[in-house]
Design an enzyme around this catalytic site. Structure first.
Site, mmCIF file in Angstrom:
data_model
loop_
_atom_site.group_PDB
_atom_site.id
_atom_site.type_symbol
_atom_site.label_atom_id
_atom_site.label_comp_id
_atom_site.label_asym_id
_atom_site.label_seq_id
_atom_site.Cartn_x
_atom_site.Cartn_y
_atom_site.Cartn_z
ATOM 1 C CG ASP A 225 -2.035 -1.002 1.171
ATOM 2 O OD1 ASP A 225 -2.038 -1.821 0.237
ATOM 3 O OD2 ASP A 225 -2.885 -1.001 2.065
ATOM 4 C CB CYS B 236 -2.752 -6.855 -1.193
ATOM 5 S SG CYS B 236 -4.297 -7.092 -0.297
ATOM 6 C CG HIS C 298 -2.471 -11.348 1.128
ATOM 7 N ND1 HIS C 298 -2.967 -10.114 0.782
ATOM 8 C CD2 HIS C 298 -3.242 -11.784 2.152
ATOM 9 C CE1 HIS C 298 -3.985 -9.812 1.569
ATOM 10 N NE2 HIS C 298 -4.165 -10.810 2.402
#
Length: 514
Positions: free
Chosen positions: A32, A71, A134
């Site tokens: 981010d 993400c 992730h």
């Protein structure tokens, strides 16, 4: 017999010599972080001296993009070299919805995707991921199943603390086994923002590089740190050190980490044989206000397909190969690292599938510009496309009016009539066109009746039509959720008495608000 032994030793020597000729690769992927968060990109506090130095000795890539404004899909694209619509990191539960991999997601990176570390592993590389994965928290999706040799980090974001009853705390892994949990063994203080995680991630990186240098084995380091993702954190020595508050503290510590890693590479004599790329997974989270990143002159931020959501602060560094102090306006993508690294390592790109990443070596080494488009996807929809300096929006949407009214604002202070819409608007009959050189903030539409529009739009539509004609969508991985697949009893939990009862399976469609 002696002659045979001599030949064998010679072969081993030559193999090792060839191995050492292979370049090392480092990807420093922030979480981010916005395009405007670095001093070299114009951040007025000038608090990123190591990254600014890296840019002065390498190449600045101001036209570099992620493949998604969120993400998980962005990271899946980086690892596979393929758009999320191809590798399955999207949802069809609702039109044009962002989706990622929370704890209860049932999907993950498909086994038939060939990831970058898998390519490099076949070529004699040792790869390590440090930080956030992730791409699925269930064991079949873990990094070591997909080409990485080592892992220190977590499968999910560092959200929490949770009660371990309705929701388990996120596990931290050392290779295949969990070794603790966030907020229990690896602390993040929400009141002060203090956490030692970035320092741990720095030590993991420098130790790995030292080990690989000693073993004379080429390596790939994926430094996927997450301090600039809410909840933002920094270690004690950096708290209160920035003009920008806690978010700036986190940026300063990450900049320090970049300096430590680059210094270690230099000290070990590897600097002329190591390509390092610094970038971010998506734009700054403008909705987080002072706890989010700065996207410079670009419109909106994370979650959107405007420039602020997908244009990333990118630096390429390789002394002796990449000319120092240069700027390239090559349209680049995180997906290009897949193709570029594989090619430089002497490997081949899979031919049984479409790979979207292109080889950037000519752009990086000789400053050649390769003509290519950039596609902006949100979920299952192609929202926009860029060709040269022009960007056409086929769909516009920020978030729902209801969500906006509750205070969730992806474009604070940047409401543009007909552009930052709060309903999904289909513009495909007459796409909105902007010139990003003259208008990087996407504020001034080029009139559809103008000569400029009529001269440019047919070429963009031709590029998009060709893209659509070759598109084979992957099976969507982000449709189904189930509380039973959460991090209740990860591999290795029994060794440290951290297993929790697993609830009964109850799969249902995930709800993606925006």
């Amino acid at each position: 017999m002696n002659r045979l032994l001599t030949l064998l030793l010679l072969c081993i020597f030559l193999e090792n010599a060839v191995s050492q000729q292979k370049p090392n690769f480092i990807i420093m992927l922030m979480d981010d972080m916005g395009w405007g968060d670095l001093g070299v990109y114009g951040e007025p506090s000038k608090e990123t001296p190591n990254l600014d130095w890296m840019a002065s000795q390498g190449m600045l890539l101001p036209d570099f993009y992620s493949a998604n404004p969120l993400c998980s899909p962005s990271r899946a694209a980086l690892m596979s070299g393929r758009l999320p619509i191809r590798n399955g990191f999207y949802t069809t539960n609702d039109h044009a919805r962002n989706a990622y991999t929370p704890q209860d997601i049932m999907g993950g990176i498909p086994s038939n995707e060939i990831l970058l570390p898998e390519n490099l592993q076949k070529l004699g590389y040792r790869s390590k991921i440090i930080g956030k994965w992730h791409l699925g928290q269930q064991p079949q999706y873990h990094p070591l199943v997909h080409g990485f040799d080592e892992w220190f980090g977590a499968p999910n974001c560092h959200f929490g603390p949770f009660d371990n009853k309705r929701t388990p705390n996120i596990p931290v892994y050392r290779d295949t086994d969990m070794i603790g949990r966030y907020y229990e063994d690896y602390l993040i203080d929400h009141k002060t923002g203090e956490s030692n995680l970035t320092q741990i991630f720095i030590r993991e990186a420098t130790t790995f590089i030292e080990k690989q240098a000693a073993q004379k084995q080429p390596f790939f380091l994926y430094w996927a740190v997450d301090a600039t993702h809410e909840p933002v954190y920094a270690s004690r020595d950096f708290l209160g050190s920035s003009q920008r508050g806690l978010y700036g503290d986190a940026v300063r510590e990450l900049d320090y980490g970049v300096g430590q890693i680059l210094q270690k590479v230099k000290d070990l004599g590897l600097v002329n044989n190591t390509m390092t790329i610094f970038s971010s997974d998506n734009g700054g989270a403008t909705y987080a206000k002072e706890m989010g990143g700065n996207n410079g002159p670009f419109l909106c931020g994370k979650e959107t397909t405007y420039e602020g959501g997908m244009r990333e602060p990118t630096i390429a560094f390789w002394p002796g190969k990449i000319p120092a102090g240069t700027v390239s306006h090559q349209l680049g993508s995180l997906m290009d690292l897949y193709t570029t690294f594989t090619t430089l390592a002497g490997g081949s790109i899979p031919t049984d599938r479409v790979v979207d990443g292109i080889d950037l070596t000519q752009a990086l080494f000789k400053q050649t510009i390769i003509d290519r488009p950039i596609f902006y996807y949100r979920g299952d929809e192609l929202m926009a496309a860029r060709w040269q300096q022009y960007k056409a929006h086929f769909w516009t949407w920020t978030n729902s009016q209801d969500e906006f009214d509750k205070g969730v604002n992806f474009c604070p202070g940047e409401e543009i009539d007909g552009v930052t819409t709060h309903e999904q608007v289909n513009n495909t009959a007459e796409p909105l066109l902007f010139h990003l050189g003259k208008d990087p903030g996407e504020k001034y539409m080029i009139k559809s009746t103008s000569v400029e529009y009529k001269g440019v739009m047919p070429q963009i539509l031709k590029i998009v039509a060709e893209h659509r004609s070759q598109l084979v969508k992957g099976e969507p991985q982000l449709n189904m959720c189930d509380s039973s697949v959460m991090n209740w009893a990860p591999p290795g939990c029994e060794k440290i008495n951290k297993c929790l009862p697993v609830p009964k399976s109850n799969p249902s469609k995930c709800v993606w608000v925006h």
